[in-house]
Write an enzyme that holds these catalytic residues in place. Sequence first.
Site, short mmCIF file in Angstrom:
data_model
loop_
_atom_site.label_atom_id
_atom_site.label_comp_id
_atom_site.label_asym_id
_atom_site.label_seq_id
_atom_site.Cartn_x
_atom_site.Cartn_y
_atom_site.Cartn_z
N SER A 1 30.00 -71.01 37.23
CA SER A 1 30.44 -70.51 38.54
C SER A 1 30.97 -71.66 39.38
O SER A 1 30.46 -72.79 39.30
CB SER A 1 29.24 -69.89 39.25
OG SER A 1 29.53 -69.66 40.60
N TYR B 1 20.04 -70.17 42.21
CA TYR B 1 21.04 -69.58 41.32
C TYR B 1 22.10 -70.62 40.94
O TYR B 1 22.39 -70.84 39.76
CB TYR B 1 21.71 -68.36 42.01
CG TYR B 1 23.04 -68.01 41.40
CD1 TYR B 1 23.10 -67.37 40.16
CD2 TYR B 1 24.23 -68.35 42.04
CE1 TYR B 1 24.33 -67.09 39.59
CE2 TYR B 1 25.45 -68.06 41.47
CZ TYR B 1 25.51 -67.44 40.24
OH TYR B 1 26.73 -67.18 39.68
N LYS C 1 23.07 -72.73 37.17
CA LYS C 1 24.39 -72.87 36.53
C LYS C 1 24.68 -74.35 36.27
O LYS C 1 25.19 -74.73 35.21
CB LYS C 1 25.49 -72.26 37.40
CG LYS C 1 25.40 -70.76 37.57
CD LYS C 1 25.69 -70.01 36.26
CE LYS C 1 25.65 -68.52 36.41
NZ LYS C 1 25.69 -67.80 35.13
N1 UFG Z 1 31.36 -61.83 53.52
C1 UFG Z 1 31.34 -61.13 54.72
N2 UFG Z 1 30.62 -59.98 54.78
C2 UFG Z 1 29.92 -59.49 53.71
C3 UFG Z 1 29.94 -60.21 52.49
C4 UFG Z 1 30.66 -61.39 52.44
O1 UFG Z 1 31.96 -61.54 55.70
O2 UFG Z 1 29.27 -58.44 53.84
C5 UFG Z 1 32.18 -63.05 53.42
C6 UFG Z 1 31.40 -64.31 53.10
O3 UFG Z 1 30.96 -64.92 54.29
C7 UFG Z 1 32.46 -65.13 52.36
C8 UFG Z 1 33.29 -64.08 51.64
O4 UFG Z 1 33.06 -62.87 52.33
O5 UFG Z 1 33.30 -65.78 53.29
C9 UFG Z 1 32.92 -63.89 50.19
O6 UFG Z 1 31.52 -63.63 50.10
P1 UFG Z 1 30.87 -63.09 48.74
O7 UFG Z 1 29.41 -62.85 49.01
O8 UFG Z 1 31.67 -61.97 48.19
O9 UFG Z 1 31.09 -64.30 47.77
P2 UFG Z 1 30.58 -65.80 47.87
O10 UFG Z 1 31.79 -66.64 47.89
O11 UFG Z 1 29.57 -66.01 48.92
O12 UFG Z 1 29.77 -65.82 46.54
C10 UFG Z 1 30.35 -66.26 45.42
C11 UFG Z 1 29.70 -65.63 44.18
C12 UFG Z 1 28.31 -66.12 44.00
C13 UFG Z 1 28.25 -67.61 44.13
C14 UFG Z 1 28.82 -68.03 45.46
C15 UFG Z 1 28.74 -69.50 45.70
O13 UFG Z 1 29.70 -64.23 44.26
O14 UFG Z 1 27.88 -65.76 42.70
O15 UFG Z 1 30.17 -67.64 45.47
O16 UFG Z 1 29.64 -69.96 46.61
F1 UFG Z 1 27.01 -68.08 44.06
#
Ligand code: UFG
Length: 339
Positions: free
Chosen positions: A125, A151, A155
């Site tokens: 990841s 998590y 990785k």
């Molecule tokens: N976000 C929102 N509202 C939500 C969910 C997410 O505004 O309800 C925003 C987050 O702040 C971020 C973006 O949308 O800016 C993406 O968020 P996600 O949760 O979809 O994805 P992430 O980038 O946080 O997570 C991803 C992977 C994880 C990993 C993580 C590490 O899904 O497995 O990156 O950076 F661990």
Amino acid sequence: MRVLLTGGAGYIGAHTAVALIEAGHDVIIVDDLSGTSAEAVARIETITGAAVPLLVADVRDEAAVAGFVAEHAPVDAVIHLAGLKAVGESMAEPVRYYDVNLGTTIALLKVMDTAGIRSLVFSSSATVYGTPEQLPLTEESPTGIDLANPYGKTKRIIEEILSDAAAADPGLAVVSLRYFNPVGAHTSGLIGEDPNGIPNNLMPFVSRVAIGSLEQVAVFGDDYDTPDGTGLRDYIHVSDLAAGHVAALEHAASGYAVYNLGTGEPVSVLDLIAAFERASGRSIPQVIVARRPGDVAASYADPAKAQRELGWTADLSIDDACRDYWNWQTQNPDGYPRG
Ligand code: UFG
């Protein structure tokens, strides 16, 4: 090639199984079905017309996996996608995350050694980078900067284990694929993401709001140093991601290699919601709330190494991903039927 997919009934695994079969490979799957359903495997078979043997087991059960591999010998390669993947849950249950994610990997390496399987692709990841010091992220970017959640640490540790294993055994070919943010679904609408409970990730959450099972999207912060103030991510269509696994497998050479799988295109939270509104024809209520702890402002890939060495690029757009996710969502409003 005959390929063992661990976690092959999951979101990325099912799409990878389809891509492998369509590229002429045979697939066998081991999955404990803790995050998915056997229906996913039935649907892989519907899409491809191929029979896909499934062993329902925890990959840490070495004897069961070894027996399954022997039954389907010769198995030429393994793609290891089984594992736990929720950041928040990993902070509440770190020991379980280390146990499952490291334990499955170690068990698998032992089974591969005994069975003489010399090729492994691992589901890593972009989270291993932690907080980016520079963007876009290349494979040479430092890893582990402020990496706060178990998590992500699993990785990173697994990548170290695999690198050591490959260094000790010149016949072994190991590839870690650092995924950016997987989104979308198969164009058939038969397979897609089926999160347990309320989704943590943005696209599944937005999709639930569009279909009316959740009320509104909470946008986590609009005061980041980004063009519209919301977080920037590199959303990659799961079918492009699946094709990246096929390319990695077909190009795997002895030693250890790491590739980013992303589009290289930063997309903001507001961009993604707007794209989903266009794809679904629904208006998506949204409210700005505080930043989510642990989130970085921006994370996106430099995918040039995968293009250069694997001949792979992400071809599908965020609009394609929203269209396909919505198609999956409307055809399966409650995900896969559970027995
Ligand atoms: N976000 C929102 N509202 C939500 C969910 C997410 O505004 O309800 C925003 C987050 O702040 C971020 C973006 O949308 O800016 C993406 O968020 P996600 O949760 O979809 O994805 P992430 O980038 O946080 O997570 C991803 C992977 C994880 C990993 C993580 C590490 O899904 O497995 O990156 O950076 F661990």
